[in-house]
Design a protein around this motif. Structure first.
Motif, PDB file in Angstrom:
ATOM      1  N   PHE A 199       0.808  -1.217   0.000  1.00 33.42           N
ATOM      2  CA  PHE A 199       0.000   0.000   0.000  1.00 33.42           C
ATOM      3  C   PHE A 199       0.844   1.271   0.000  1.00 33.42           C
ATOM      4  O   PHE A 199       0.315   2.365   0.138  1.00 33.42           O
ATOM      5  N   ARG A 200       2.165   1.128  -0.151  1.00 34.09           N
ATOM      6  CA  ARG A 200       3.046   2.291   0.006  1.00 34.09           C
ATOM      7  C   ARG A 200       2.689   3.453  -0.912  1.00 34.09           C
ATOM      8  O   ARG A 200       2.612   4.599  -0.441  1.00 34.09           O
ATOM      9  N   PRO A 201       2.441   3.253  -2.220  1.00 35.36           N
ATOM     10  CA  PRO A 201       2.089   4.406  -3.064  1.00 35.36           C
ATOM     11  C   PRO A 201       0.810   5.097  -2.601  1.00 35.36           C
ATOM     12  O   PRO A 201       0.714   6.330  -2.627  1.00 35.36           O
ATOM     13  N   GLN A 202      -0.182   4.316  -2.177  1.00 39.78           N
ATOM     14  CA  GLN A 202      -1.452   4.890  -1.723  1.00 39.78           C
ATOM     15  C   GLN A 202      -1.287   5.635  -0.394  1.00 39.78           C
ATOM     16  O   GLN A 202      -1.902   6.674  -0.169  1.00 39.78           O
ATOM     17  N   ILE A 203      -0.440   5.098   0.467  1.00 43.98           N
ATOM     18  CA  ILE A 203      -0.172   5.767   1.751  1.00 43.98           C
ATOM     19  C   ILE A 203       0.550   7.085   1.503  1.00 43.98           C
ATOM     20  O   ILE A 203       0.206   8.128   2.078  1.00 43.98           O
ATOM     21  N   ASP A 204       1.553   7.049   0.624  1.00 39.76           N
ATOM     22  CA  ASP A 204       2.329   8.258   0.342  1.00 39.76           C
ATOM     23  C   ASP A 204       1.476   9.341  -0.309  1.00 39.76           C
ATOM     24  O   ASP A 204       1.678  10.539  -0.057  1.00 39.76           O
ATOM     25  N   SER A 205       0.513   8.934  -1.141  1.00 37.17           N
ATOM     26  CA  SER A 205      -0.357   9.909  -1.807  1.00 37.17           C
ATOM     27  C   SER A 205      -1.566  10.298  -0.966  1.00 37.17           C
ATOM     28  O   SER A 205      -2.388  11.112  -1.401  1.00 37.17           O
ATOM     29  N   LYS A 206      -1.659   9.677   0.229  1.00 37.28           N
ATOM     30  CA  LYS A 206      -2.742   9.967   1.190  1.00 37.28           C
ATOM     31  C   LYS A 206      -4.133   9.607   0.659  1.00 37.28           C
ATOM     32  O   LYS A 206      -5.137  10.184   1.068  1.00 37.28           O
ATOM     33  N   THR A 207      -4.182   8.657  -0.269  1.00 34.73           N
ATOM     34  CA  THR A 207      -5.491   8.172  -0.718  1.00 34.73           C
ATOM     35  C   THR A 207      -6.035   7.100   0.218  1.00 34.73           C
ATOM     36  O   THR A 207      -7.212   6.749   0.154  1.00 34.73           O
ATOM     37  N   VAL A 208      -5.141   6.556   1.055  1.00 34.53           N
ATOM     38  CA  VAL A 208      -5.574   5.646   2.114  1.00 34.53           C
ATOM     39  C   VAL A 208      -4.866   6.036   3.406  1.00 34.53           C
ATOM     40  O   VAL A 208      -3.814   6.687   3.381  1.00 34.53           O
ATOM     41  N   SER A 209      -5.446   5.624   4.522  1.00 36.87           N
ATOM     42  CA  SER A 209      -4.804   5.798   5.821  1.00 36.87           C
ATOM     43  C   SER A 209      -4.649   4.431   6.478  1.00 36.87           C
ATOM     44  O   SER A 209      -5.417   3.505   6.207  1.00 36.87           O
ATOM     45  N   VAL A 210      -3.658   4.308   7.335  1.00 39.23           N
ATOM     46  CA  VAL A 210      -3.391   3.044   8.017  1.00 39.23           C
ATOM     47  C   VAL A 210      -4.161   3.023   9.337  1.00 39.23           C
ATOM     48  O   VAL A 210      -3.970   3.891  10.190  1.00 39.23           O
ATOM     49  N   LEU A 211      -5.021   2.014   9.497  1.00 42.15           N
ATOM     50  CA  LEU A 211      -5.793   1.880  10.727  1.00 42.15           C
ATOM     51  C   LEU A 211      -5.182   0.872  11.693  1.00 42.15           C
ATOM     52  O   LEU A 211      -5.291   1.027  12.911  1.00 42.15           O
ATOM     53  N   ILE A 212      -4.573  -0.179  11.162  1.00 37.00           N
ATOM     54  CA  ILE A 212      -3.800  -1.113  11.990  1.00 37.00           C
ATOM     55  C   ILE A 212      -2.438  -1.275  11.333  1.00 37.00           C
ATOM     56  O   ILE A 212      -2.333  -1.737  10.199  1.00 37.00           O
ATOM     57  N   ASP A 213      -1.398  -0.863  12.035  1.00 32.06           N
ATOM     58  CA  ASP A 213      -0.040  -0.964  11.518  1.00 32.06           C
ATOM     59  C   ASP A 213       0.675  -2.071  12.280  1.00 32.06           C
ATOM     60  O   ASP A 213       1.141  -1.880  13.401  1.00 32.06           O
ATOM     61  N   THR A 214       0.754  -3.247  11.681  1.00 29.83           N
ATOM     62  CA  THR A 214       1.309  -4.392  12.393  1.00 29.83           C
ATOM     63  C   THR A 214       2.832  -4.366  12.491  1.00 29.83           C
ATOM     64  O   THR A 214       3.424  -5.266  13.096  1.00 29.83           O
ATOM     65  N   ARG A 215       3.473  -3.328  11.945  1.00 26.40           N
ATOM     66  CA  ARG A 215       4.899  -3.157  12.200  1.00 26.40           C
ATOM     67  C   ARG A 215       5.139  -2.724  13.633  1.00 26.40           C
ATOM     68  O   ARG A 215       6.241  -2.860  14.157  1.00 26.40           O
ATOM     69  N   ASP A 216       4.096  -2.200  14.265  1.00 31.56           N
ATOM     70  CA  ASP A 216       4.164  -1.712  15.639  1.00 31.56           C
ATOM     71  C   ASP A 216       3.865  -2.857  16.602  1.00 31.56           C
ATOM     72  O   ASP A 216       2.754  -3.397  16.599  1.00 31.56           O
TER      73      ASP A 216
END
Length: 298
Positions: free
Chosen positions: A214-231
């Protein structure tokens, strides 16, 4: 004899992934039948490389890989760095088999599959005894949840996209719902490009998968992360303790018949693991870029 999934270990390689301490309820129930069976690959320790290559007899293995991305880097690095060749085993990689990965293994089109750990369990349930030989992904790699712009909570997602049944993406979507974190409908999509297209078009308003997808979508702010399992805190909150998530598996009888080649294959995977742990991300990317599957990626 009841069908089962066998958890196998390669002696002398360190590929032993303990299931102790699992707290992910759905996975704990599914993995109850796992049996530790070192005998499948026993005898590999201490054999010189040239002898292993001779023993393997250039026997070929075909591997169905769910997606050509960093989550499945081990096989691509083993190919690009020449580890398969060094170990004397011919390996053909079928990239981007997506939700069809389980089918290509069960049908005999591939000896091994790389996909979510639920896939071999499904095969065993259907009467096809399977062996998991290496769990290469954990830490809820496929459990990141993103939502389209304007959707700010899990409960607000009506339709969430997941890749095929048996994938970790599908498992996480259903677990989050089962655990009461969401009430969404799970929409099964063939592969990552199809999932991203559905997210862009609005067919789904959320999706679950590896955050890198989802990196391109996250960078363009067309999506937001609700659960970030890297954390780690997010994993603990939503899932509990970590557990094996994606694996390399095959049909037990077929793998037993190709034992020498399988031992050589896993030693090559071991070398790839060492490369991953010792080299920079840039060096890993440069190596994988040698292969056709990654040549078009900038």
């Amino acid at each position: 004899m009841a069908s089962r999934t066998v958890w196998s270990v390669v002696p002398g390689t360190g590929f032993l992934h303990s299931l102790a301490g699992l707290s992910f309820p759905a996975v704990r129930r599914a993995l109850t039948a796992l049996v530790f069976a070192p005998a499948l690959l026993a005898g590999a320790a201490g054999v010189p490389g040239d002898a292993r290559a001779a023993e393997a007899g250039k026997q070929a293995l075909t591997v169905g890989v769910f997606a050509a991305n960093a989550a499945f880097a081990h096989v691509y690095l083993a190919e690009s760095e020449g580890y398969f060749k060094k170990e004397g085993v011919d390996v053909m990689l079928q990239s981007n088999t997506g939700s069809n990965t389980l089918n290509v293994v069960v049908s005999g089109q591939a000896d091994l599959g790389m996909i979510g750990i639920g896939a071999p369990l499904l095969a065993a349930k259907s009467g096809k005894p399977t062996s998991i030989i290496y769990a290469h992904i954990g830490n809820a790699n496929g459990g990141t949840v993103v939502a389209r712009s304007g959707v700010s909570s899990l409960m607000a997602i009506a339709n969430v996209g997941a890749t095929g049944i048996g994938s970790s993406s599908y498992g996480f979507c259903n677990y989050y719902k089962e655990a009461g974190h969401a009430k969404w409908n799970v929409i099964v999509l063939q592969d990552i490009p199809t999932l991203l297209a559905a997210l862009a078009s609005g067919r789904i308003d959320g999706a679950c998968n590896n955050v890198a997808n989802f990196r391109p979508q996250i960078d363009s702010k067309t999506v937001s992360v609700l659960i970030d399992t890297r954390d780690p805190a997010a994993r603990k909150k939503y899932l509990g303790n970590d557990y094996p998530e994606a694996a390399i598996f095959g049909i037990t009888a077929n793998l037993q018949s190709k034992r020498p080649a399988l031992i050589s294959f896993m030693r090559a995977i071991g070398s790839a693991e060492k490369f991953l742990r010792s080299q920079s991300p840039q060096a890993v990317a440069q190596s994988m870029h040698k292969l056709q599957a990654f040549a078009s990626i900038p």
